[in-house]
Design a protein around this motif. Structure first.
Motif, short mmCIF file in Angstrom:
data_model
loop_
_atom_site.label_atom_id
_atom_site.label_comp_id
_atom_site.label_asym_id
_atom_site.label_seq_id
_atom_site.Cartn_x
_atom_site.Cartn_y
_atom_site.Cartn_z
N SER A 81 0.80 -1.23 0.00
CA SER A 81 0.00 0.00 0.00
C SER A 81 0.83 1.27 0.00
O SER A 81 0.27 2.37 -0.11
N GLY A 82 2.14 1.18 0.12
CA GLY A 82 2.98 2.37 0.14
C GLY A 82 3.06 3.04 -1.22
O GLY A 82 3.04 2.39 -2.26
N HIS A 83 3.16 4.37 -1.23
CA HIS A 83 3.22 5.12 -2.49
C HIS A 83 4.48 4.78 -3.28
O HIS A 83 4.42 4.59 -4.51
N LEU A 84 5.63 4.73 -2.59
CA LEU A 84 6.87 4.42 -3.29
C LEU A 84 6.87 3.00 -3.84
O LEU A 84 7.49 2.72 -4.87
N PHE A 85 6.18 2.10 -3.15
CA PHE A 85 6.05 0.73 -3.64
C PHE A 85 5.42 0.73 -5.03
O PHE A 85 5.91 0.06 -5.95
N TRP A 86 4.37 1.51 -5.20
CA TRP A 86 3.68 1.54 -6.48
C TRP A 86 4.47 2.31 -7.53
O TRP A 86 4.42 1.99 -8.71
N VAL A 87 5.20 3.31 -7.11
CA VAL A 87 6.08 4.01 -8.06
C VAL A 87 7.07 3.03 -8.66
O VAL A 87 7.27 2.98 -9.88
N VAL A 88 7.70 2.24 -7.80
CA VAL A 88 8.68 1.25 -8.25
C VAL A 88 8.01 0.17 -9.11
O VAL A 88 8.50 -0.18 -10.18
N LEU A 89 6.88 -0.32 -8.65
CA LEU A 89 6.23 -1.44 -9.33
C LEU A 89 5.72 -1.06 -10.72
O LEU A 89 5.72 -1.87 -11.65
N LEU A 90 5.30 0.19 -10.88
CA LEU A 90 4.76 0.63 -12.17
C LEU A 90 5.84 1.11 -13.14
O LEU A 90 5.71 0.94 -14.35
N ILE A 91 6.90 1.69 -12.61
CA ILE A 91 7.91 2.31 -13.48
C ILE A 91 9.01 1.34 -13.89
O ILE A 91 9.45 1.35 -15.04
N TRP A 92 9.44 0.48 -12.98
CA TRP A 92 10.63 -0.34 -13.27
C TRP A 92 10.44 -1.34 -14.41
O TRP A 92 11.38 -1.54 -15.19
N PRO A 93 9.30 -1.98 -14.57
CA PRO A 93 9.14 -2.83 -15.76
C PRO A 93 9.30 -2.05 -17.06
O PRO A 93 9.83 -2.58 -18.04
N THR A 94 8.87 -0.80 -17.04
CA THR A 94 9.04 0.06 -18.22
C THR A 94 10.52 0.29 -18.52
O THR A 94 10.96 0.20 -19.68
N LEU A 95 11.30 0.58 -17.49
CA LEU A 95 12.73 0.84 -17.69
C LEU A 95 13.48 -0.39 -18.18
O LEU A 95 14.42 -0.29 -18.96
N VAL A 96 13.04 -1.55 -17.71
CA VAL A 96 13.73 -2.79 -18.08
C VAL A 96 13.37 -3.22 -19.50
O VAL A 96 14.22 -3.72 -20.24
N ILE A 133 12.55 5.38 -26.18
CA ILE A 133 11.83 6.39 -25.39
C ILE A 133 10.33 6.32 -25.67
O ILE A 133 9.51 6.39 -24.75
N VAL A 134 9.98 6.17 -26.93
CA VAL A 134 8.57 6.01 -27.29
C VAL A 134 8.00 4.75 -26.65
O VAL A 134 6.88 4.76 -26.11
N ALA A 135 8.77 3.67 -26.69
CA ALA A 135 8.32 2.42 -26.08
C ALA A 135 8.11 2.61 -24.58
O ALA A 135 7.13 2.10 -24.01
N ALA A 136 9.01 3.35 -23.92
CA ALA A 136 8.89 3.59 -22.49
C ALA A 136 7.65 4.42 -22.17
O ALA A 136 6.93 4.13 -21.21
N VAL A 137 7.39 5.45 -22.97
CA VAL A 137 6.22 6.31 -22.73
C VAL A 137 4.93 5.52 -22.90
O VAL A 137 4.02 5.60 -22.06
N LEU A 138 4.85 4.74 -23.98
CA LEU A 138 3.65 3.93 -24.21
C LEU A 138 3.44 2.94 -23.07
O LEU A 138 2.31 2.75 -22.59
N SER A 139 4.50 2.30 -22.64
CA SER A 139 4.42 1.32 -21.56
C SER A 139 3.99 1.98 -20.25
O SER A 139 3.13 1.47 -19.53
N LEU A 140 4.58 3.13 -19.95
CA LEU A 140 4.25 3.82 -18.71
C LEU A 140 2.80 4.29 -18.71
O LEU A 140 2.11 4.19 -17.68
N VAL A 141 2.33 4.80 -19.85
CA VAL A 141 0.93 5.22 -19.95
C VAL A 141 0.00 4.04 -19.69
O VAL A 141 -0.98 4.14 -18.95
#
Length: 246
Positions: A58-73, A167-175
């Motif tokens: 339920s932590g905010h940083l937990f969700w930041v990491v969980l949503l963003i890191w798959p995009t970066l990888v 970069i386009v792939a990252a933006v689409l994934s993050l959205v």
């Protein structure tokens, strides 16, 4: 027929683990999780169950990491190879498109498991202070992380097959990741009971708050993530096949 999956997987792991960017990603990941754990200790106020539920759910940083890191990888898995021309070399080899997609997916998952593994040290810290975490809660929390990561990794891989610009792939994934997280949470605002039920069934946050981070294992939720991951990988394979015939 011999499978080309093992050498393809090894190739992906080498690409991920021997990249300087990988260790920048790891460093930032650990810093954010360290801050998140410190906040979780304050929020939990000494209660192990509440601390773990916040840190792994339920932590905010937990969700930041969980949503963003798959995009970066995943953003460079296919897009960068398309840009550099190495993807054409792979596709002209005697390998199947499904093997290429599966190797990239498994490589990304192994690398992310490597990212999350150090968080187990926080559990050791809790135990050293005499608190005993519930093994069931830990198991379901990390199973939940693996399930959500699996779905978002498959989505990121799909978007990486659609462009030669990482970069386009990252933006689409993050959205996609943000919408998958936010839209179910906004369903109650529409005041439609049936829509709220559907949203609760597919809400990542609801899955964690209601089950994963509380030690509850829901096979229906696991089926949802497994099916979603499978569909996205199949679509990624079709996308790569279309690339082969262009």
């Amino acid at each position: 027929m011999r499978t080309a999956l093992p050498p393809l997987l090894w190739r992906e792991l080498e690409s991920l683990f021997f990249s300087p960017l990988a260790y920048i990603v790891l460093t930032i990941f650990l810093l954010l999780n360290g801050v998140s754990f410190g906040v979780a200790l304050q929020v939990g106020n000494g209660a192990v169950t509440d601390t773990l539920a916040y840190f792994l759910g339920s932590g905010h940083l937990f969700w930041v990491v969980l949503l963003i890191w798959p995009t970066l990888v995943t953003m460079r898995l296919v897009a960068e190879e398309r840009r550099s021309g190495t993807l054409e070399m792979v596709l002209t080899a005697p390998v199947r498109d499904g093997e290429v997609v599966l190797a990239k997916y498994l490589g990304a998952m192994v690398f992310q498991a490597f990212l999350w593994a150090p968080t187990l040290t926080y559990i050791v810290i809790i135990r050293r202070y005499g608190a005993l975490p519930d093994p069931g809660q830990l198991f379901t929390a990390y199973l939940g992380i693996a399930s959500v990561t699996s779905l978002l990794t498959a989505a990121g891989l799909l978007f990486s097959t659609l462009t030669d610009n990482q970069i386009v792939a990252a933006v689409l994934s993050l959205v996609f990741n943000v919408l998958a997280f936010a839209l179910p949470a906004s369903a109650p605002l529409l005041g439609l009971p049936w829509l709220e039920q559907v949203a609760a069934a597919i809400s990542m946050q609801e899955h964690f708050v209601g089950s994963f981070s509380r030690g509850i294992l829901d096979t229906g939720v696991l089926t949802f993530y497994a099916a979603g991951t499978a569909v996205l990988l199949i679509v990624s394979t079709r996308s790569l096949e279309a690339r082969r015939w262009r």
